[in-house]
Design a protein around this motif. Structure first.
Motif, PDB file in Angstrom:
ATOM      1  N   MET A 182       0.836  -1.203   0.000  1.00  0.00           N
ATOM      2  CA  MET A 182       0.000   0.000   0.000  1.00  0.00           C
ATOM      3  C   MET A 182       0.870   1.252   0.000  1.00  0.00           C
ATOM      4  O   MET A 182       0.581   2.222  -0.717  1.00  0.00           O
ATOM      5  CB  MET A 182      -0.894   0.007   1.245  1.00  0.00           C
ATOM      6  CG  MET A 182      -2.045  -0.956   1.185  1.00  0.00           C
ATOM      7  SD  MET A 182      -3.242  -0.523  -0.103  1.00  0.00           S
ATOM      8  CE  MET A 182      -4.507   0.239   0.897  1.00  0.00           C
ATOM      9  N   ALA A 183       1.928   1.241   0.826  1.00  0.00           N
ATOM     10  CA  ALA A 183       2.824   2.398   0.896  1.00  0.00           C
ATOM     11  C   ALA A 183       3.394   2.690  -0.488  1.00  0.00           C
ATOM     12  O   ALA A 183       3.386   3.823  -0.966  1.00  0.00           O
ATOM     13  CB  ALA A 183       3.953   2.131   1.895  1.00  0.00           C
ATOM     14  N   LEU A 184       3.860   1.635  -1.126  1.00  0.00           N
ATOM     15  CA  LEU A 184       4.516   1.787  -2.412  1.00  0.00           C
ATOM     16  C   LEU A 184       3.524   2.232  -3.498  1.00  0.00           C
ATOM     17  O   LEU A 184       3.804   3.155  -4.273  1.00  0.00           O
ATOM     18  CB  LEU A 184       5.124   0.433  -2.769  1.00  0.00           C
ATOM     19  CG  LEU A 184       6.171   0.339  -3.841  1.00  0.00           C
ATOM     20  CD1 LEU A 184       7.173   1.473  -3.751  1.00  0.00           C
ATOM     21  CD2 LEU A 184       6.886  -1.004  -3.705  1.00  0.00           C
ATOM     22  N   SER A 227       0.759   3.841  -3.188  1.00  0.00           N
ATOM     23  CA  SER A 227       0.328   5.227  -3.017  1.00  0.00           C
ATOM     24  C   SER A 227       1.466   6.172  -3.377  1.00  0.00           C
ATOM     25  O   SER A 227       1.239   7.190  -4.032  1.00  0.00           O
ATOM     26  CB  SER A 227      -0.201   5.468  -1.601  1.00  0.00           C
ATOM     27  OG  SER A 227       0.667   4.923  -0.638  1.00  0.00           O
ATOM     28  N   ALA A 228       2.697   5.829  -2.981  1.00  0.00           N
ATOM     29  CA  ALA A 228       3.832   6.688  -3.334  1.00  0.00           C
ATOM     30  C   ALA A 228       3.978   6.799  -4.848  1.00  0.00           C
ATOM     31  O   ALA A 228       4.384   7.830  -5.365  1.00  0.00           O
ATOM     32  CB  ALA A 228       5.111   6.136  -2.714  1.00  0.00           C
ATOM     33  N   LEU A 229       3.631   5.728  -5.552  1.00  0.00           N
ATOM     34  CA  LEU A 229       3.739   5.732  -7.012  1.00  0.00           C
ATOM     35  C   LEU A 229       2.543   6.410  -7.681  1.00  0.00           C
ATOM     36  O   LEU A 229       2.501   6.543  -8.893  1.00  0.00           O
ATOM     37  CB  LEU A 229       3.872   4.297  -7.534  1.00  0.00           C
ATOM     38  CG  LEU A 229       5.139   3.548  -7.111  1.00  0.00           C
ATOM     39  CD1 LEU A 229       5.072   2.093  -7.552  1.00  0.00           C
ATOM     40  CD2 LEU A 229       6.376   4.226  -7.685  1.00  0.00           C
ATOM     41  N   GLY A 230       1.556   6.774  -6.878  1.00  0.00           N
ATOM     42  CA  GLY A 230       0.390   7.448  -7.443  1.00  0.00           C
ATOM     43  C   GLY A 230      -0.600   6.511  -8.105  1.00  0.00           C
ATOM     44  O   GLY A 230      -1.354   6.920  -8.995  1.00  0.00           O
ATOM     45  N   CYS A 231      -0.627   5.252  -7.675  1.00  0.00           N
ATOM     46  CA  CYS A 231      -1.599   4.302  -8.222  1.00  0.00           C
ATOM     47  C   CYS A 231      -2.923   4.471  -7.476  1.00  0.00           C
ATOM     48  O   CYS A 231      -3.215   3.714  -6.542  1.00  0.00           O
ATOM     49  CB  CYS A 231      -1.094   2.870  -8.077  1.00  0.00           C
ATOM     50  SG  CYS A 231       0.498   2.597  -8.863  1.00  0.00           S
ATOM     51  N   ALA A 232      -3.679   5.449  -7.873  1.00  0.00           N
ATOM     52  CA  ALA A 232      -4.945   5.721  -7.177  1.00  0.00           C
ATOM     53  C   ALA A 232      -5.928   4.575  -7.388  1.00  0.00           C
ATOM     54  O   ALA A 232      -6.815   4.339  -6.570  1.00  0.00           O
ATOM     55  CB  ALA A 232      -5.537   7.029  -7.656  1.00  0.00           C
TER      56      ALA A 232
END
Lengths: 423, 423
Positions: free
Chosen positions: A174-176, A178-183
């Motif tokens: 989840m962290a990754l 969201s950091a990558l902008g995978c909404a």
């Protein structure tokens, strides 16, 4: 009576396959579940149906790992030294100034390190000062070049493969994402598993006990096991002990939009074993109807129109173990898991002698525990396939190989952690 | 400037408590979540809020453990022997006849053993026969008294305590609850956890990266961690870096009907650390604002009107670890878990030298693995509190005690399995 006897003979004289062969026969027939795009906030517990690559480098700028001052290490050759503080750099702020000899910038953890600076010195090692109304900082200790700076791409290069399809989405994923902008993420939808029980001895959980009847417990247990594998259980009404009705109900289920059907009970050699009868005459392909293992040797499975049908034992412990060993790897594979079914198995020291004699490998509910860096496993409570009360205490299965003499304490045996172990 | 400096001094000069003291301070303030009665079918993953006792003995009748024949062992003194089959006993059927010398009853697994019989002989050891139109069975081998019969109460006596309040409801608990006829169970409702982030550097996951800004990932990570502890996360809008607004938003949250509030970011010594500022002047009681651990030493928590408020680090790994070590035991205790916070910790052999020097105990993301009955732990990827990419690979935290020289491979260290480990 002759037909009846012949059918019983066929039920009795089954050819046992190894557990490994049974698992492989199932995995060969797996069709992955459909995929669905969902909001990231809802994605925990699903499995990715797409590979995920870094779009940009992480971090995408030189990032400070500390609260402190961005400085030039060349300025620290003579200590103590006073540097003029030319800018304040909270996180998220792009520096407007270059650090030149004699200057520094106040920077926060996570802030962008300004050009010219080659290290960040932590706040605790500095002293604020002032000269002629200008803010200064006094430094008393040197730091190496690069100190407390994460270079661009330190965690991941642009386009680097970071998550693979089939991976379960936990906190780190989840962290990754969201950091990558995978909404939104593409995930496998949760497989839908119909769970049915057979046996005229079964009461509803709402009924009082009477005579020789017991309450239907396997379907609730299986539902929790199936959930622990990321699937959705569908409770189905009880199957009557009347073959034509049972048959039409089973076909109706197989034709419905579930991903698989699990029946519990009725797989054995008894005269009333309706699922065993179904496997003898159904239109599907029976993959196996006996496994060289205890408990649960009559565990059966087959395929009808690409849909898997499991006949698990009606004995609670045998049903539980059949689900862990056969249904679980299939449910994970349906959701794209690429690892082998037994990837979690490992060795542990048997904590006490195991004295039961076995012709087949035996899967015994166990408690795995640790002591001084060693892993032990002990048998949990009663080892009868009918025992249900102590199921809750097991956190693994221990594998007892065929033995004529039993196995001594201290021997290494294989343990398989349970899907839903809470220990 | 003076007030500003004084505030910074107070943020800098915090008194560090031990992790154990911090955990205990939190547990001392826990109020259990309310309870709710739910249908058993929906109960998997909840925690029991009531003790569960057996209403009747399990089994409540003498139960056959095999398909075969209920016989009198006294009849097997001379072999082979032919016994008249006087009744068929499918599961659920109450016998109408008593087994007298020379007779037997055909019985299925799980069936009620008739009076007079003192053993069940498995079908595979028998041969069907007929004499004068009557069904008979021929036996060639003796069995001991009691063979394949579960006596009444073998698994549980009536009134025996079987499940305790606080226990998590997994497959084994489901089996037991359904067997006991608990169509509804009293459980703790899932705690509701508000998760907020601070920091003007944070973009929404829908935004393109720009300048020194990064996307907000901690709240998604925390949501998955909180879910893994059986709680429900509530995403809250980002807190602005403007103190009066942030303060009123935090009070509004604390007054809402959530069970706790977790903030991430802004707890450090920086000038823009708004949560640290809040802890300095709020109306609540600050329990601690520094813990003798790395990463995450500025992790803070307090109580406002019986509601816990956590200030976790904004660094992804420090935030993750703070949630595992401090929020998780509290969430479990809120749901009635009675075991100590560190009940899962155990020793493992350090697989490689650990060379970082520590003044505080260090909680390092690790991978626990097994080989030949030994448990090992190795550091997972980068050990920076800012590292986020490799969070997904950890399955435990390894505890590195304070050291001036590093720790050698082969040393036993403590590992703490993660709540949401998928390995």
């Amino acid at each position: 009576m002759n037909i009846h006897k012949e059918k019983n003979d066929r039920k009795l004289h089954r050819k046992a396959v190894t557990l490994g062969d049974a698992q492989q026969a199932l995995l060969d027939r797996v069709h992955q579940a459909g995929t669905v795009k969902i909001a990231l906030a809802d994605a925990a517990g699903y499995r990715l149906a797409e590979d995920i690559r870094a779009r940009e480098a992480i971090p995408h700028f030189r990032r400070s790992g500390m609260d402190g001052y961005a400085i030039r290490t060349a300025d620290l050759q003579q200590l103590p030294v006073m540097l003029e503080v030319i800018e304040q750099l909270p996180c998220g702020t792009v520096p407007t100034k270059v650090i030149t000899p004699g200057t520094a910038a106040r920077i926060m953890t996570g802030g962008m390190v300004p050009d010219g600076a080659d290290a960040v010195i932590m706040l605790e090692m500095t002293e604020e000062a002032e000269q002629a109304g200008q803010p200064y900082v006094q430094l008393r200790k040197a730091v190496p070049v690069g100190a407390n700076i994460s270079p661009i791409g330190e965690e991941a290069r642009a386009q680097e493969l970071l998550l693979e399809a089939g991976e379960s989405i936990g906190p780190g994923q989840m962290a990754l994402l969201s950091a990558l902008g995978c909404a939104e993420v593409l995930v496998y939808r949760k497989p839908l598993v119909a769970i049915v029980s057979t046996g005229s001895e079964l009461l509803s959980i709402n009924d009082p006990l009477e005579g020789a009847k017991i309450r239907n417990s396997n379907i609730y247990m299986l539902a929790a096991q199936v959930r622990a594998c990321g699937a959705e259980p569908l409770f189905v009404e009880h199957i009557p002990d009347d073959y034509p009705n049972a048959e039409s109900m089973l076909y109706k289920l197989l034709k419905s939009d579930v991903d698989m059907v699990i029946a519990t009970g009725g797989v054995s050699v008894g005269d009333y074993d309706i699922i065993a009868d179904f496997f003898l005459q159904w239109e599907g392909e029976t993959l196996f109807n006996k496994i060289a293992m205890r408990p649960g040797s009559p565990t059966s499975a087959g395929v009808w129109n690409n849909k898997l049908f499991f006949g698990l034992s009606g004995n609670p412990a045998a049903c539980f173990i059949g689900c862990e060993l056969l249904v679980r790897p299939v449910l994970l594979a349906i959701q794209g898991e690429r690892k082998a079914a037994d990837v979690q198995a490992h060795d542990a020291f048997l904590a006490a002698d195991y004295n039961k004699v076995n012709a087949y490998p035996r899967y015994v509910r166990g408690i795995r525990y640790f002591h001084n860096g060693l892993v032990y496993v002990k048998q949990e409570g009663m080892d009868m396939s009918s025992a249900m009360v102590t199921l809750k205490d097991a956190n693994c299965l221990m594998v007892i190989p065929p033995t004529k003499t039993g196995i001594k304490a201290g021997t290494l045996v294989t343990v398989i952690p349970l899907a839903a172990s809470t220990l």
